[in-house]
Design an enzyme around this catalytic site. Structure first.
Site, PDB file in Angstrom:
ATOM      1  N   HIS A 290       0.833  -1.212   0.000  1.00  0.00           N
ATOM      2  CA  HIS A 290       0.000   0.000   0.000  1.00  0.00           C
ATOM      3  C   HIS A 290       0.872   1.269   0.000  1.00  0.00           C
ATOM      4  CE1 HIS A 290      -3.209  -2.879   0.743  1.00  0.00           C
ATOM      5  NE2 HIS A 290      -2.415  -3.398   1.663  1.00  0.00           N
ATOM      6  N   GLU A 304      -2.292   0.566   7.922  1.00  0.00           N
ATOM      7  CA  GLU A 304      -1.412  -0.511   7.457  1.00  0.00           C
ATOM      8  C   GLU A 304      -0.201   0.016   6.694  1.00  0.00           C
ATOM      9  OE1 GLU A 304      -3.211  -3.396   4.802  1.00  0.00           O
ATOM     10  OE2 GLU A 304      -1.269  -4.359   4.478  1.00  0.00           O
ATOM     11  N   HIS A 357       2.888  -6.815   4.622  1.00  0.00           N
ATOM     12  CA  HIS A 357       1.525  -6.350   4.871  1.00  0.00           C
ATOM     13  C   HIS A 357       1.131  -6.612   6.311  1.00  0.00           C
ATOM     14  CE1 HIS A 357       0.033  -5.607   0.676  1.00  0.00           C
ATOM     15  NE2 HIS A 357       1.161  -6.264   0.424  1.00  0.00           N
ATOM     16  N   GLU A 424       2.177 -11.360   6.250  1.00  0.00           N
ATOM     17  CA  GLU A 424       1.149 -10.640   7.022  1.00  0.00           C
ATOM     18  C   GLU A 424       1.660 -10.625   8.463  1.00  0.00           C
ATOM     19  OE1 GLU A 424      -1.410  -9.029   5.943  1.00  0.00           O
ATOM     20  OE2 GLU A 424      -2.082  -9.959   4.069  1.00  0.00           O
TER      21      GLU A 424
HETATM   22 ZN   LIG Z   1      -2.199  -5.167   2.759  1.00  0.00          ZN
END
Ligand SMILES: [Zn+2]
Length: 464
Positions: A290, A304, A357, A424
């Site tokens: 992102h 995030e 992420h 993640e």
């Molecule tokens: Zn993400």
């Protein structure tokens, strides 16, 4: 009219050859014109057989262009067409014209076509592209090969310019200009016309088609398949490993055709790089997910994109202390389109990819997990190893629930030509995970774990 006839009759011969005499081997006759060379064997061959004449008793004018009418007549004479003047399909070729019989016969045989407006434009000069169509039909050529010219786009339609040029090149009539182009829109001159026609008629004059090298690239993965055609449906004829040099002759879509050592064929161009990527080189792309206008997940006071970038920069610092080179898809809070991240990494010359992420789901979900994709066979094992080495360190460093290593078709994974994993870190929607990811202590531990996992991967790779 008389003038035109004179001009044409000087150039063309009236003698009709019988086809059986065409297969004779070349002779070493004296050079018949002062403006051609002894190396113009094709002109001499046609002249000796009465199929071509000069523009005067002593000149051939090899650089003069050829009209469409002259070309049709010459082809007609070579193939022993019925020359009787007659009514033609074209409004601009009168039945009284000396060329009308040859032109109409060539139309009947499907060798020549006119223009959409019903004209033939007999006095217009013939281009090299038109000559390719004409000869491919005149000699009934059907075979095509791996022929590439930088100025003609590959197009496999049977009626395309590319297909016509491919056929005459494959048959040995033309090698193009010698610099990787065919120059289809250039006028065909008399020397070229004679060469093309003689090569079509007599195998002794044919040339072995050679593609020109247009690029030198390097393979970025191990066990890359080299195939006989431009898709995974074609047979693999060999495999190349990281760092292999690949000489490119042309492209058919995303497939590059070329050679590496003794292997020739097609490879997917996304596994080729301008930069030499040695198998030993440790150079990874770190992708902070992102950024800019895309915040990613937002929960528990965290965005995030900020968490991802903070951890990514820490990973970069740890990797550098281990002597691993790093390419960052972003080092600031900027917008990068999802589909640009892999191309950027490929361009950098990196040979592995890790995207960072943080997760979101229901508040109860927690822990870290790492993804890879097996979409690209060449990388499936390496990607899974990379993801596993990272995950095994990450969940422990975070004192997290271990959600494991999973396969998922994320864009940055499934389209990636290099081994790739997507981490993640934890769930921003879970209060405990979010708390950890708000602290420098845990972000630094996560980064250290990811960097060590990458180091583990490169050490494993060196032995595999
Ligand atoms: Zn993400």
């Amino acid at each position: 009219m008389k003038n035109l006839f004179m001009k044409v009759s000087l150039f063309l011969v009236a003698i009709v050859l019988v086809i059986s005499s065409i297969g004779l081997s070349p002779t070493s006759a004296a050079v018949p014109f002062k403006d051609i060379l002894s190396t113009d064997k094709e002109i001499i061959y046609l002249y000796d057989r009465g199929m071509i004449k000069g523009t005067s008793a002593t000149t051939f004018s090899p650089d003069a262009s050829v009209t469409r009418e002259q070309a049709a007549v010459m082809i007609g004479r070579a193939f022993n067409f019925n020359s009787t003047p007659r009514k033609t399909s074209f409004t601009d070729v009168k039945s009284s014209s000396y060329s009308s019989g040859y032109i109409q016969e060539a139309v009947n045989r499907g060798i020549i076509t006119g223009y959409g407006d019903g004209t033939f434009k007999p006095l217009q000069t013939m281009t090299r592209g038109e000559m390719a169509f004409l000869l491919s039909r005149a000699f009934n050529l059907t075979k095509t090969g791996n022929v590439f010219f930088t100025d003609i786009k590959v197009d496999t339609a049977s009626t395309s310019l590319y297909t016509a040029v491919n056929k005459i090149a494959t048959f040995g009539i033309s090698n193009g200009t010698g610099t990787g182009t065919y120059a289809p829109n250039e006028d065909l001159n008399r020397r070229q016309f004679a060469a093309f026609l003689a090569r079509g008629l007599n195998p002794n004059y044919r040339v072995v088609f050679q593609n020109a090298s247009i690029d030198t690239l390097y393979v970025t993965v191990d066990s890359l398949n080299v195939r006989t055609g431009p898709s995974t449906g074609y047979t693999a004829v060999g495999k190349l490993n990281t760092g292999a040099k690949f000489t490119v002759y042309g492209y058919n879509g995303v497939w590059a055709y070329g050679t590496s050592g003794t292997i020739s064929g097609y490879v997917h161009s996304s596994y080729l790089s301008k930069a030499v990527v040695s198998a030993e080189k440790r150079y990874i792309a770190i992708d902070a997910g992102h950024g800019g206008t895309d915040p990613g997940a937002v929960a528990n006071g965290l965005r995030e994109k900020d968490v991802n970038l903070d951890v990514a920069k820490r990973v970069e610092a740890y990797l550098k202390t281990k002597g691993i080179s790093v390419y960052m898809t972003r080092s600031t809070d900027k917008t990068i389109a999802l589909d640009q991240r892999v191309p950027l990494a490929v361009k950098s010359g990196a040979n592995a990819f890790v995207s960072i992420h943080a997760n979101s789901a229901t508040p109860a979900a927690s822990g870290s997990e790492t993804f890879y994709s097996a979409a690209l066979d060449e990388n499936a094992i390496h990607s899974k190893q990379l993801a596993t080495f990272i995950q095994n360190r990450l969940y422990k460093a975070m004192s997290h629930n271990n959600r494991g290593v999973k396969e998922a078709p994320y864009l940055v994974l499934r389209t990636n030509p290099m081994p790739a994993a997507l981490v993640e870190l934890g769930f921003l929607t879970n209060s405990s995970d979010a708390y950890k990811l708000s602290t420098v202590y845990y972000k630094d531990r996560a980064a250290s774990a990811i960097a060590s996992g990458i180091d583990d991967y490169y050490k494993w790779k060196a032995n595999n």
